[in-house]
Every structure is written in C-alpha cells, then in structure tokens.
Design a protein around this motif. Sequence first.
Motif, mmCIF file in Angstrom:
data_model
loop_
_atom_site.group_PDB
_atom_site.id
_atom_site.type_symbol
_atom_site.label_atom_id
_atom_site.label_comp_id
_atom_site.label_asym_id
_atom_site.label_seq_id
_atom_site.Cartn_x
_atom_site.Cartn_y
_atom_site.Cartn_z
ATOM 1 N N ILE A 201 0.859 -1.193 0.000
ATOM 2 C CA ILE A 201 0.000 0.000 0.000
ATOM 3 C C ILE A 201 0.890 1.236 0.000
ATOM 4 C CG2 ILE A 201 -1.902 1.203 1.121
ATOM 5 C CD1 ILE A 201 -2.548 -1.386 2.627
ATOM 6 N N PRO A 202 1.032 1.923 -1.123
ATOM 7 C CA PRO A 202 1.903 3.109 -1.189
ATOM 8 C C PRO A 202 1.353 4.261 -0.356
ATOM 9 C CG PRO A 202 0.652 2.883 -3.214
ATOM 10 C CD PRO A 202 0.392 1.637 -2.418
ATOM 11 N N VAL A 203 2.289 5.081 0.152
ATOM 12 C CA VAL A 203 1.893 6.241 0.955
ATOM 13 C C VAL A 203 2.213 7.537 0.211
ATOM 14 C CG1 VAL A 203 2.112 5.076 3.170
ATOM 15 C CG2 VAL A 203 4.086 6.253 2.201
ATOM 16 N N PHE A 204 1.400 8.541 0.456
ATOM 17 C CA PHE A 204 1.575 9.882 -0.094
ATOM 18 C C PHE A 204 1.399 10.876 1.045
ATOM 19 C CE2 PHE A 204 0.010 7.236 -3.522
ATOM 20 C CZ PHE A 204 0.760 7.623 -4.621
ATOM 21 N N GLY A 205 1.845 12.099 0.833
ATOM 22 C CA GLY A 205 1.651 13.121 1.851
ATOM 23 C C GLY A 205 2.146 14.466 1.385
ATOM 24 N N PRO A 206 1.958 15.497 2.212
ATOM 25 C CA PRO A 206 2.558 16.803 1.923
ATOM 26 C C PRO A 206 4.026 16.756 2.326
ATOM 27 C CG PRO A 206 1.366 16.912 3.972
ATOM 28 C CD PRO A 206 1.166 15.521 3.448
ATOM 29 N N ALA A 207 4.766 17.781 1.963
ATOM 30 C CA ALA A 207 6.210 17.820 2.213
ATOM 31 C C ALA A 207 6.566 17.662 3.687
ATOM 32 C CB ALA A 207 6.773 19.135 1.683
ATOM 33 N N PHE A 208 5.700 18.117 4.578
ATOM 34 C CA PHE A 208 6.002 18.117 6.007
ATOM 35 C C PHE A 208 6.230 16.719 6.561
ATOM 36 C CE2 PHE A 208 2.643 21.032 4.728
ATOM 37 C CZ PHE A 208 3.391 22.190 4.666
ATOM 38 N N SER A 209 5.683 15.712 5.909
ATOM 39 C CA SER A 209 5.862 14.339 6.361
ATOM 40 C C SER A 209 7.093 13.699 5.742
ATOM 41 C CB SER A 209 4.610 13.507 6.023
ATOM 42 O OG SER A 209 3.476 14.056 6.666
ATOM 43 N N PHE A 210 7.800 14.464 4.889
ATOM 44 C CA PHE A 210 8.961 13.895 4.195
ATOM 45 C C PHE A 210 10.080 14.928 4.054
ATOM 46 C CE2 PHE A 210 5.069 11.837 2.795
ATOM 47 C CZ PHE A 210 5.339 10.514 3.122
ATOM 48 N N ASP A 211 10.295 15.722 5.108
ATOM 49 C CA ASP A 211 11.364 16.712 5.025
ATOM 50 C C ASP A 211 12.726 16.024 5.184
ATOM 51 O OD1 ASP A 211 12.507 17.048 7.873
ATOM 52 O OD2 ASP A 211 10.361 17.221 8.236
ATOM 53 N N GLU A 212 13.786 16.749 4.831
ATOM 54 C CA GLU A 212 15.114 16.156 4.770
ATOM 55 C C GLU A 212 15.605 15.598 6.109
ATOM 56 O OE1 GLU A 212 15.050 17.004 0.750
ATOM 57 O OE2 GLU A 212 14.176 18.052 2.438
ATOM 58 N N ARG A 213 15.281 16.206 7.205
ATOM 59 C CA ARG A 213 15.731 15.689 8.503
ATOM 60 C C ARG A 213 14.914 14.475 8.929
ATOM 61 N NH1 ARG A 213 17.415 20.720 12.388
ATOM 62 N NH2 ARG A 213 17.692 19.013 13.866
ATOM 63 N N LEU A 214 13.633 14.483 8.618
ATOM 64 C CA LEU A 214 12.797 13.315 8.896
ATOM 65 C C LEU A 214 13.270 12.112 8.075
ATOM 66 C CD1 LEU A 214 8.917 13.378 9.110
ATOM 67 C CD2 LEU A 214 10.050 11.604 7.802
ATOM 68 N N LEU A 215 13.652 12.353 6.828
ATOM 69 C CA LEU A 215 14.070 11.255 5.940
ATOM 70 C C LEU A 215 15.320 10.563 6.448
ATOM 71 C CD1 LEU A 215 13.464 12.791 2.395
ATOM 72 C CD2 LEU A 215 12.047 11.134 3.625
ATOM 73 N N GLN A 216 16.242 11.282 7.081
ATOM 74 C CA GLN A 216 17.454 10.642 7.606
ATOM 75 C C GLN A 216 17.113 9.692 8.738
ATOM 76 O OE1 GLN A 216 19.583 11.415 5.326
ATOM 77 N NE2 GLN A 216 18.239 13.111 4.755
ATOM 78 N N ALA A 217 15.954 9.897 9.372
ATOM 79 C CA ALA A 217 15.530 9.021 10.471
ATOM 80 C C ALA A 217 14.806 7.771 9.971
ATOM 81 C CB ALA A 217 14.637 9.791 11.441
ATOM 82 N N VAL A 218 14.024 7.915 8.899
ATOM 83 C CA VAL A 218 13.246 6.759 8.418
ATOM 84 C C VAL A 218 13.946 6.008 7.289
ATOM 85 C CG1 VAL A 218 11.076 7.821 9.119
ATOM 86 C CG2 VAL A 218 11.880 8.169 6.790
ATOM 87 N N LYS A 219 14.893 6.663 6.629
ATOM 88 C CA LYS A 219 15.773 6.059 5.619
ATOM 89 C C LYS A 219 14.991 5.372 4.489
ATOM 90 C CE LYS A 219 19.417 5.524 9.066
ATOM 91 N NZ LYS A 219 20.138 6.738 8.670
ATOM 92 N N ASP A 220 15.306 4.106 4.216
ATOM 93 C CA ASP A 220 14.757 3.418 3.036
ATOM 94 C C ASP A 220 13.235 3.312 3.049
ATOM 95 O OD1 ASP A 220 17.295 3.096 2.115
ATOM 96 O OD2 ASP A 220 17.433 0.944 2.492
ATOM 97 N N ALA A 221 12.629 3.434 4.227
ATOM 98 C CA ALA A 221 11.176 3.289 4.337
ATOM 99 C C ALA A 221 10.435 4.330 3.503
ATOM 100 C CB ALA A 221 10.740 3.407 5.792
ATOM 101 N N ALA A 222 11.097 5.437 3.187
ATOM 102 C CA ALA A 222 10.415 6.507 2.457
ATOM 103 C C ALA A 222 10.793 6.568 0.982
ATOM 104 C CB ALA A 222 10.724 7.850 3.109
ATOM 105 N N ILE A 223 11.738 5.777 0.543
ATOM 106 C CA ILE A 223 12.183 5.860 -0.857
ATOM 107 C C ILE A 223 11.022 5.622 -1.821
ATOM 108 C CG2 ILE A 223 13.583 4.720 -2.632
ATOM 109 C CD1 ILE A 223 15.773 4.357 -0.627
ATOM 110 N N GLY A 224 10.904 6.503 -2.796
ATOM 111 C CA GLY A 224 9.856 6.378 -3.807
ATOM 112 C C GLY A 224 8.568 7.088 -3.463
ATOM 113 N N VAL A 225 8.423 7.567 -2.225
ATOM 114 C CA VAL A 225 7.189 8.232 -1.809
ATOM 115 C C VAL A 225 7.058 9.572 -2.531
ATOM 116 C CG1 VAL A 225 6.011 9.370 0.110
ATOM 117 C CG2 VAL A 225 7.051 7.119 0.432
ATOM 118 N N LYS A 226 5.869 9.855 -3.040
ATOM 119 C CA LYS A 226 5.573 11.132 -3.701
ATOM 120 C C LYS A 226 4.930 12.070 -2.683
ATOM 121 C CE LYS A 226 6.445 9.159 -7.788
ATOM 122 N NZ LYS A 226 6.368 7.704 -7.464
ATOM 123 N N ASN A 227 5.338 13.328 -2.696
ATOM 124 C CA ASN A 227 4.774 14.302 -1.771
ATOM 125 C C ASN A 227 4.677 15.667 -2.433
ATOM 126 O OD1 ASN A 227 7.412 15.890 -0.571
ATOM 127 N ND2 ASN A 227 7.906 13.754 -1.010
ATOM 128 N N GLY A 228 3.804 16.501 -1.885
ATOM 129 C CA GLY A 228 3.525 17.807 -2.489
ATOM 130 C C GLY A 228 4.199 18.951 -1.761
#
Length: 390
Positions: free
Chosen positions: A241-268
Amino acid sequence: MMKRSVLVAMMLALVLAGPCQAMEAVKIGMITTLSTKAGYLGEETRDGFQLAIDMEEGRLGGIPVELLVDDDGRKPEKAKQIADRFIKRDGVKILTGIVFSNVAIAVVPKVVRQDVIYVSTNAGPSLLAGKGCHANYFNVAYQNDNPDEVVGKYVSDAGFKNVYLLAPNYPAGKDHLGGFKRYYTGTLAGEVYTKLGQSDYAAEIAALRAAAPDAVYFFLPGGMGINFLKQYTQAELNRTIPVFGPAFSFDERLLQAVKDAAIGVKNGSQWTHDLDFPANHQFVDAFRKAYGRTPTLYASQGYEAARLLGSALKKVNGKVDDLAALRSAIRSADFDSVRGKFAFSANQHPIQNLYIREVVKAEDGTYTNKTLKAVFTDHSNVYVDECKMD
C-alpha cells in the motif's frame, strides 16, 4: 572666531551621529517550536531566518535587525505569553516563526489587533486565510490546504481510487485532509484523526490494514511522521500500500531518520532544494556551508520570511512605526524568491507553483527529495473570497 579644527570636528561629529541614530536595530520576535519531538522544525525555521541576517552581516534590506527567539513548546498559552512579552517589554513591531496552526490561531488575532505585523513562516490555517484574515497578517509559506491539493490531483490522475486518510486532530490536520479531498476524485477507505504528538500508531495501522485501501495519504509532521513511517514499514504495509503526503511528512531531517522506508514516496510542496532559480541556488549553497546539511522546507520558509521583511524594511528605511507604509512594502513582495515567481493573493497568502516530489537516495547515501513536475502553476487558495479586510 571658531578655530577651523574645532569646526571640522563638530561637523564630523554631526555627520557620524546622524546615521547612528537612524540605523537603530529593528527588533523582530520569533516564536517557534524548539523543544518536544517537533523541535527541529523550529530549529530549521530559525536557522533559515538567521542565515538571511548573517548573509547581510546583521542586516535585512540594509537595515540593522535584532532577532529575538523563544520556544513555545508547541503550547498555545506559552506562545501567547511570549508574544505579550515581546510586544510590551521589548517593543517588537514584527513577529514571526510559529510552526503549528493551533498555536497560530491562539496568538495571531490578538497580535495583529495591537498594530503588530505577523509574517507566518509555516502555519497557514484556513481561519486566518478566510473570515479571520487581517491587514497585518501575511503568510510567506502557503495556505494549509495547498500542499495537499497538489497531491490530491496527482493521486487521482495516477488512478488511485480508494485512499485512506490520516492526520492529527487539530486545525492543520483538518485543513490538510480537506485540501487533499478538494482535488481527489475517488472514494475514501477511511478518514482518521489522531492525537497531536502521538507516537504509537499500532491501532491505526491495524485499522488501516483491515480497510485494505489502494493508497494512504497522511499528514504527520516532525516526530509523528517518523514514528508512523517506521511502524508502517515494520508492519510491511509499505510493500503493498503506497503512501503519499505533503512535504512536512517527508522533510530532509525526517528522511534521515526513516531512511529506506520513504524511498519512492511522492509528496507535495511549493519548494525543493533542486528548483533551478538563482536565489534558490544561493540559499541552498549558503545554508549547506553554514549548517552542514541540506535545508528543509521549514528552513526555506524562514529564509523567505527574512528576505520578504528585508525588502519591506528597505522600502520604509527601517521605520516600522509607519504601519500603513510597512504593510504596503510587505505586500509588494519585492524580493528574489527561492521559488522563482512570488506574489500575494488578496488575503495575503502566496500565489505560487505547487510541485510533486519523490523521495530518493542521493549518491552520498543521504535521503532527499527530487522535484518531478509542477502540477499547479500560479496557484492561490480557496479562502480568498471569504477574506474581507478593512
């Protein structure tokens, strides 16, 4: 007859005294979130704003400024106390920096009624864009619904027809999901509002699994997004089940914490560090040099608020007591934006392009966003007609 040397000395003293008096520092009060698990959002906001000041060696628009910063702890009452202190004790005429919409709603209306300018670096609740708008309130970032509207359209165009929605139960959460639904044409598998600041999403993930949607859209900024994405991946739902969201759920500092779990996610978003504008290149390069990391959306918004205020202070020569002139100068938005074109709508929120981004792994092993395309151009907000300024 007065000696020539004495006369020259007196004239020199007058020349030196004039500019010193005229260039008294303009105080700007920043109320932001620097503690709790969302504390890095305020850090990014502060660092972006401070960078603009540092780039001008303590000035904005050539005018000396003093930035006063305090932590609201994500608490509306504490933020109101800070605002009162900045205004009454410190004589601040310009406030900025609030991250969360519930805090903004508690602070902004009272502030602007006291002939104080408030420039939002992030929170853009629908109330303050519509019926609660005010001539002294400006938002340099977005209206809350905007980053979600772009994803709602993208998800519909991509063929997803049964989406599950998730957000915290506070004003921004409702705005963000409302924005998504405005342009999403499919059905909803569920619409769930969680506790603000929640860390355990086991129950929500179980309900989501049972609903069997074909995609998930969530707005969970800061630590909430980190926890949800980690738990979502541990449940292995990211595989089906792919996830989507606004940028706030995928900012650069958050991404370093979740790592590969977010790869490929599209956000606005309205901004990404790779947008090809001269002002953006300058900002990103300077931020990386100053702080040793790639700026987040929050940092770009703090920087833009400072640049906007700099352009206004220059026009009024630092005279912030002339409120009408200062408002007019801010409204003209005469600065080079990291987003390229920038203008204010009638309710003093941005008219701007909105993009879809994708989370990728960079060559250096870090995780970041890459701009895919602009979905909306020169996009405003739906609350303009509700705004009736005096």
